[in-house]
Motif scaffolding. Structure first.
Motif, PDB file in Angstrom:
ATOM      1  N   PHE A 249       0.841  -1.198   0.000  1.00 13.02           N
ATOM      2  CA  PHE A 249       0.000   0.000   0.000  1.00 13.02           C
ATOM      3  C   PHE A 249       0.877   1.250   0.000  1.00 13.02           C
ATOM      4  CE2 PHE A 249      -3.642  -2.574   1.670  1.00 13.02           C
ATOM      5  CZ  PHE A 249      -4.553  -2.182   0.699  1.00 13.02           C
ATOM      6  N   ALA A 250       1.929   1.215   0.830  1.00 13.90           N
ATOM      7  CA  ALA A 250       2.772   2.410   0.968  1.00 13.90           C
ATOM      8  C   ALA A 250       3.439   2.752  -0.360  1.00 13.90           C
ATOM      9  CB  ALA A 250       3.822   2.176   2.051  1.00 13.90           C
ATOM     10  N   GLU A 251       3.979   1.727  -1.044  1.00 14.22           N
ATOM     11  CA  GLU A 251       4.647   1.992  -2.323  1.00 14.22           C
ATOM     12  C   GLU A 251       3.635   2.446  -3.381  1.00 14.22           C
ATOM     13  OE1 GLU A 251       7.925  -1.315  -3.028  1.00 14.22           O
ATOM     14  OE2 GLU A 251       6.148  -2.093  -2.032  1.00 14.22           O
ATOM     15  N   ALA A 252       2.470   1.772  -3.418  1.00 15.31           N
ATOM     16  CA  ALA A 252       1.458   2.138  -4.421  1.00 15.31           C
ATOM     17  C   ALA A 252       0.969   3.565  -4.188  1.00 15.31           C
ATOM     18  CB  ALA A 252       0.284   1.156  -4.373  1.00 15.31           C
ATOM     19  N   ALA A 253       0.837   3.947  -2.920  1.00 19.16           N
ATOM     20  CA  ALA A 253       0.380   5.304  -2.609  1.00 19.16           C
ATOM     21  C   ALA A 253       1.406   6.318  -3.097  1.00 19.16           C
ATOM     22  CB  ALA A 253       0.153   5.445  -1.106  1.00 19.16           C
ATOM     23  N   GLU A 254       2.706   6.004  -2.907  1.00 14.66           N
ATOM     24  CA  GLU A 254       3.759   6.921  -3.380  1.00 14.66           C
ATOM     25  C   GLU A 254       3.738   7.003  -4.905  1.00 14.66           C
ATOM     26  OE1 GLU A 254       6.179   8.579  -1.609  1.00 14.66           O
ATOM     27  OE2 GLU A 254       6.142   7.667   0.371  1.00 14.66           O
ATOM     28  N   LEU A 255       3.602   5.841  -5.548  1.00 12.97           N
ATOM     29  CA  LEU A 255       3.569   5.823  -7.021  1.00 12.97           C
ATOM     30  C   LEU A 255       2.433   6.692  -7.535  1.00 12.97           C
ATOM     31  CD1 LEU A 255       3.963   2.237  -8.520  1.00 12.97           C
ATOM     32  CD2 LEU A 255       5.101   4.304  -9.249  1.00 12.97           C
ATOM     33  N   ALA A 256       1.250   6.524  -6.928  1.00 14.92           N
ATOM     34  CA  ALA A 256       0.079   7.284  -7.362  1.00 14.92           C
ATOM     35  C   ALA A 256       0.300   8.772  -7.115  1.00 14.92           C
ATOM     36  CB  ALA A 256      -1.160   6.787  -6.622  1.00 14.92           C
ATOM     37  N   THR A 257       0.845   9.100  -5.942  1.00 15.90           N
ATOM     38  CA  THR A 257       1.076  10.505  -5.613  1.00 15.90           C
ATOM     39  C   THR A 257       2.059  11.139  -6.585  1.00 15.90           C
ATOM     40  OG1 THR A 257       0.763   9.935  -3.322  1.00 15.90           O
ATOM     41  CG2 THR A 257       1.768  12.064  -3.733  1.00 15.90           C
ATOM     42  N   PHE A 258       3.068  10.352  -6.997  1.00 19.73           N
ATOM     43  CA  PHE A 258       4.081  10.919  -7.887  1.00 19.73           C
ATOM     44  C   PHE A 258       3.757  10.706  -9.357  1.00 19.73           C
ATOM     45  CE2 PHE A 258       6.436  10.952  -3.884  1.00 19.73           C
ATOM     46  CZ  PHE A 258       6.821  12.284  -3.899  1.00 19.73           C
ATOM     47  N   GLY A 259       2.488  10.510  -9.684  1.00 22.67           N
ATOM     48  CA  GLY A 259       2.097  10.631 -11.088  1.00 22.67           C
ATOM     49  C   GLY A 259       1.678   9.374 -11.815  1.00 22.67           C
ATOM     50  N   ALA A 260       1.774   8.185 -11.190  1.00 20.28           N
ATOM     51  CA  ALA A 260       1.332   6.988 -11.917  1.00 20.28           C
ATOM     52  C   ALA A 260      -0.194   7.046 -12.029  1.00 20.28           C
ATOM     53  CB  ALA A 260       1.784   5.728 -11.197  1.00 20.28           C
ATOM     54  N   LYS A 261      -0.646   7.446 -13.205  1.00 22.50           N
ATOM     55  CA  LYS A 261      -2.063   7.764 -13.412  1.00 22.50           C
ATOM     56  C   LYS A 261      -2.971   6.550 -13.183  1.00 22.50           C
ATOM     57  CE  LYS A 261      -4.837   9.858 -16.944  1.00 22.50           C
ATOM     58  NZ  LYS A 261      -5.161   9.421 -18.303  1.00 22.50           N
ATOM     59  N   VAL A 262      -2.364   5.379 -13.186  1.00 22.59           N
ATOM     60  CA  VAL A 262      -3.154   4.153 -13.078  1.00 22.59           C
ATOM     61  C   VAL A 262      -4.030   4.123 -11.816  1.00 22.59           C
ATOM     62  CG1 VAL A 262      -1.226   2.840 -12.065  1.00 22.59           C
ATOM     63  CG2 VAL A 262      -2.965   1.633 -13.382  1.00 22.59           C
ATOM     64  N   LEU A 263      -3.636   4.860 -10.793  1.00 25.88           N
ATOM     65  CA  LEU A 263      -4.445   4.944  -9.563  1.00 25.88           C
ATOM     66  C   LEU A 263      -4.548   6.398  -9.117  1.00 25.88           C
ATOM     67  CD1 LEU A 263      -3.240   2.308  -6.977  1.00 25.88           C
ATOM     68  CD2 LEU A 263      -5.469   2.407  -8.053  1.00 25.88           C
ATOM     69  N   HIS A 264      -5.726   6.800  -8.668  1.00 29.93           N
ATOM     70  CA  HIS A 264      -5.861   8.156  -8.128  1.00 29.93           C
ATOM     71  C   HIS A 264      -5.167   8.196  -6.760  1.00 29.93           C
ATOM     72  CE1 HIS A 264      -7.742  11.648  -6.261  1.00 29.93           C
ATOM     73  NE2 HIS A 264      -8.027  12.050  -7.483  1.00 29.93           N
ATOM     74  N   VAL A 343       1.327  22.456  -1.218  1.00 30.47           N
ATOM     75  CA  VAL A 343       2.759  22.328  -1.521  1.00 30.47           C
ATOM     76  C   VAL A 343       3.131  20.856  -1.525  1.00 30.47           C
ATOM     77  CG1 VAL A 343       5.065  22.839  -0.633  1.00 30.47           C
ATOM     78  CG2 VAL A 343       3.260  24.547  -0.442  1.00 30.47           C
ATOM     79  N   ASP A 344       3.979  20.465  -2.474  1.00 33.85           N
ATOM     80  CA  ASP A 344       4.393  19.061  -2.514  1.00 33.85           C
ATOM     81  C   ASP A 344       5.742  18.844  -1.856  1.00 33.85           C
ATOM     82  OD1 ASP A 344       2.129  18.085  -3.728  1.00 33.85           O
ATOM     83  OD2 ASP A 344       2.801  18.716  -5.692  1.00 33.85           O
ATOM     84  N   LEU A 345       6.794  19.310  -2.511  1.00 32.69           N
ATOM     85  CA  LEU A 345       8.130  19.076  -1.971  1.00 32.69           C
ATOM     86  C   LEU A 345       8.732  20.383  -1.488  1.00 32.69           C
ATOM     87  CD1 LEU A 345       9.672  16.781  -4.690  1.00 32.69           C
ATOM     88  CD2 LEU A 345       8.463  16.135  -2.625  1.00 32.69           C
ATOM     89  N   LEU A 357       4.849  22.980  -6.707  1.00 34.14           N
ATOM     90  CA  LEU A 357       3.388  23.047  -6.724  1.00 34.14           C
ATOM     91  C   LEU A 357       2.929  22.319  -7.977  1.00 34.14           C
ATOM     92  CD1 LEU A 357       3.255  26.901  -6.211  1.00 34.14           C
ATOM     93  CD2 LEU A 357       3.138  25.208  -4.414  1.00 34.14           C
ATOM     94  N   ASP A 358       1.777  21.710  -7.887  1.00 35.83           N
ATOM     95  CA  ASP A 358       1.303  20.893  -8.996  1.00 35.83           C
ATOM     96  C   ASP A 358       0.287  21.670  -9.822  1.00 35.83           C
ATOM     97  OD1 ASP A 358       1.100  17.980  -9.965  1.00 35.83           O
ATOM     98  OD2 ASP A 358      -0.966  18.610  -9.743  1.00 35.83           O
ATOM     99  N   GLU A 359       0.583  21.877 -11.114  1.00 33.62           N
ATOM    100  CA  GLU A 359      -0.353  22.659 -11.943  1.00 33.62           C
ATOM    101  C   GLU A 359      -1.611  21.881 -12.267  1.00 33.62           C
ATOM    102  OE1 GLU A 359       1.603  24.442 -15.404  1.00 33.62           O
ATOM    103  OE2 GLU A 359       3.355  24.623 -14.132  1.00 33.62           O
ATOM    104  N   GLU A 360      -1.461  20.554 -12.487  1.00 37.47           N
ATOM    105  CA  GLU A 360      -2.633  19.764 -12.875  1.00 37.47           C
ATOM    106  C   GLU A 360      -3.668  19.770 -11.769  1.00 37.47           C
ATOM    107  OE1 GLU A 360      -2.046  16.197 -14.965  1.00 37.47           O
ATOM    108  OE2 GLU A 360      -1.345  17.598 -16.495  1.00 37.47           O
ATOM    109  N   GLY A 361      -3.177  19.617 -10.527  1.00 37.47           N
ATOM    110  CA  GLY A 361      -4.089  19.574  -9.387  1.00 37.47           C
ATOM    111  C   GLY A 361      -4.921  20.837  -9.306  1.00 37.47           C
TER     112      GLY A 361
END
Ligand code: ADP
Ligand code: ASP
Ligand code: MG
Length: 451
Positions: A249-264, A343-345, A357-361
């Motif tokens: 879960f932790a890795e998938a959450a990071e992947l999703a947060t950092f742009g892997a569109k496959v999961l919100h 803010v992200d990073l 900052l994320d423009e898409e968001g």
């Protein structure tokens, strides 16, 4: 009685008659009572967003006609007497009224109307799914309006769910599913307590499915999409990306947060909190298997996958007056919070701070990423530099920065491209850095080749 499952089908899976039928076949093979959650047909939400931005009536009418065409094509494999044609015509009529009144610009008070407009994609696609499902199975499928199930706050464009209220509203649905009813509902949309239509942010159907799974005490959430699971990186960037059998879960959450569109990015929280297993698979080729997201996967590799998030803005705030002064960060974050900037990073030195900052968001809810009034406030005590068109690359894995050293590997792949910002240490599951959009793809390819 078998536990309830939730099956979510994304836009590409809902693209046309053939793909919708493939989704119906997937659901018909499930043994567990299953709530189906659907996205809008591919391309429909983008057109609705374009309508909301458009200033000309001709343009709006053209986009509207294209939407009607997508739905009519998708319904074309159903007999003329099927009620879906009538339902779609009714929905298109309502949509047309809104299209004619579409706001000239997205003022904040128009965000409510915009959500109403955006809701039509899922309202139409859910009808289509139910029609194909009813035709395939012995039992008729019903459409449950997500706005009577999923309760949210009033934050139009990026609404947050009220899980307790949603759970109460799902009590009857749970009964129906347990008694064998076939039910389809819409992803992405919900309703505020006052009864106004809200949306959960772009790509939010995954989140809807997870919220409803939690509210129904479901055992499993199946995300059916256009790839056979979560891959080592976006297969559109690296054709040799490999599907992962399992991921935490932790890795998938990071992947999703950092742009892997496959999961919100928000979709895993309700699953984690409610012990719901998540599976990601291909709606067209379910036999290919997919990825299981679990609390404790069998293996914990130090590097599991790579992700990329485009359209990042780097804001650097420098204030020599703040040398040895206290409260610089507090003052800065107070201003950002007042303008609702997420803010992200962050990296800091004594008198400067750089943040992404994320423009898409921000585009998702129609707000500007950097409001002019906020910049003016910052300029009162600091020099502000803005860089746009950047991509964040994230290396996702386990115990990063605790065992071994992945930094030389990352720096070598990036070299000689300048890294505008680098972050490691806050999470054991990622190392991420910022480069220009143009250079990002090549760096991911170099990193992936060594994975
Ligand atoms: P849906 O319409 O089903 O919600 P999305 O387009 O939102 O589907 O997400 C699926 C897409 O996510 C894939 O086509 C793929 O290009 C992209 N993607 C990005 N990163 C990954 C990854 N690590 N694994 C799989 N797919 C990824
Ligand atoms: N239809 C919505 C979108 O395109 C939600 C989703 O597909 O998940 O953003
Ligand atoms: Mg999606």
């Amino acid at each position: 009685m078998l536990p309830i499952h939730v099956a979510k089908f994304g836009g590409t899976s809902m693209a046309n008659a053939e793909s919708i039928q493939a989704c119906v076949d997937v659901v018909e093979r499930q043994e567990n009572p299953t709530l189906v959650v659907v996205s809008a047909c591919a391309g429909v939400t983008n057109r609705l967003v374009a309508i909301s931005h458009s200033h000309t009536q001709t343009e709006r009418q053209r986009l509207f006609d294209e939407i009607v065409d997508i739905h009519c094509q998708a319904a074309s494999a159903l007999p003329k007497e099927n009620a879906v044609h009538h339902h779609l015509a009714q929905l298109h009529q309502l949509l047309h009224i809104l299209v004619q009144q579409a706001p000239d610009a997205l003022e904040s008070h128009q965000r409510q109307k915009r959500d109403e407009l955006l809701s039509f994609g899922e309202r139409c696609s859910s009808r289509l799914f139910a029609a194909y499902w009813s035709q395939t199975s012995a039992t008729n499928a019903e459409v449950a309006d997500a706005r009577s199930l999923l309760v949210t706050n009033n934050n139009f464009g990026n609404a947050s769910p009220n899980i307790d209220k949603t759970r109460e509203h799902c009590a009857d649905l749970r009964e129906q599913l347990n008694q064998g009813a076939r039910v389809v509902t819409q992803g992405f949309i919900g309703s505020s307590e006052e009864g106004n239509t809200t949306t959960l942010g772009r790509g939010g159907s995954d989140y809807s499915a997870a919220i409803l799974a939690a509210a129904l005490d479901a055992e499993q959430l199946n995300i059916w999409t256009d790839v056979a699971g979560i891959y080592t990186t976006d297969p559109r960037i690296c054709s040799d990306a490999r599907p992962l059998e399992q991921i935490s879960f932790a890795e998938a959450a990071e992947l999703a947060t950092f742009g892997a569109k496959v999961l919100h990015p928000k979709s895993l929280k309700p699953a984690i909190e409610n012990g719901i297993k998540v599976f990601v698979g291909h709606s067209r080729y379910p036999e290919k298997g997919g990825t299981l997201i679990l609390p404790e996967p069998d293996e914990r590799p130090s590097i599991r996958a790579l992700a990329r998030r485009k359209n990042q803005t780097l804001l650097t705030v420098n204030s020599v007056d703040m040398l040895h002064a206290t409260g610089f960060l507090a003052c800065l974050f107070d201003i950002l919070a007042r303008y609702d900037i997420s803010v992200d990073l962050v990296t800091t030195s004594e008198v400067s701070i750089a943040l992404t900052l994320d423009e898409e968001g921000s585009q998702a809810n129609g707000l500007s990423v950097l409001p002019e009034a906020m910049l003016e406030e910052l300029r009162e005590f600091a020099t502000v530099t803005i860089e746009q068109g950047l991509s964040l690359i994230a290396v996702i894995g386990n115990d990063i920065g605790h065992f071994g050293d992945i930094s030389p590997w990352v720096l070598e792949a990036a070299s000689p491209v300048p890294i505008r910002l680098i972050c490691q240490g806050a999470s054991r599951h990622n190392l991420c850095f910022l480069v220009t959009d143009e250079q990002a793809e090549n760096i991911i390819k170099k990193l992936h080749a060594k994975l």
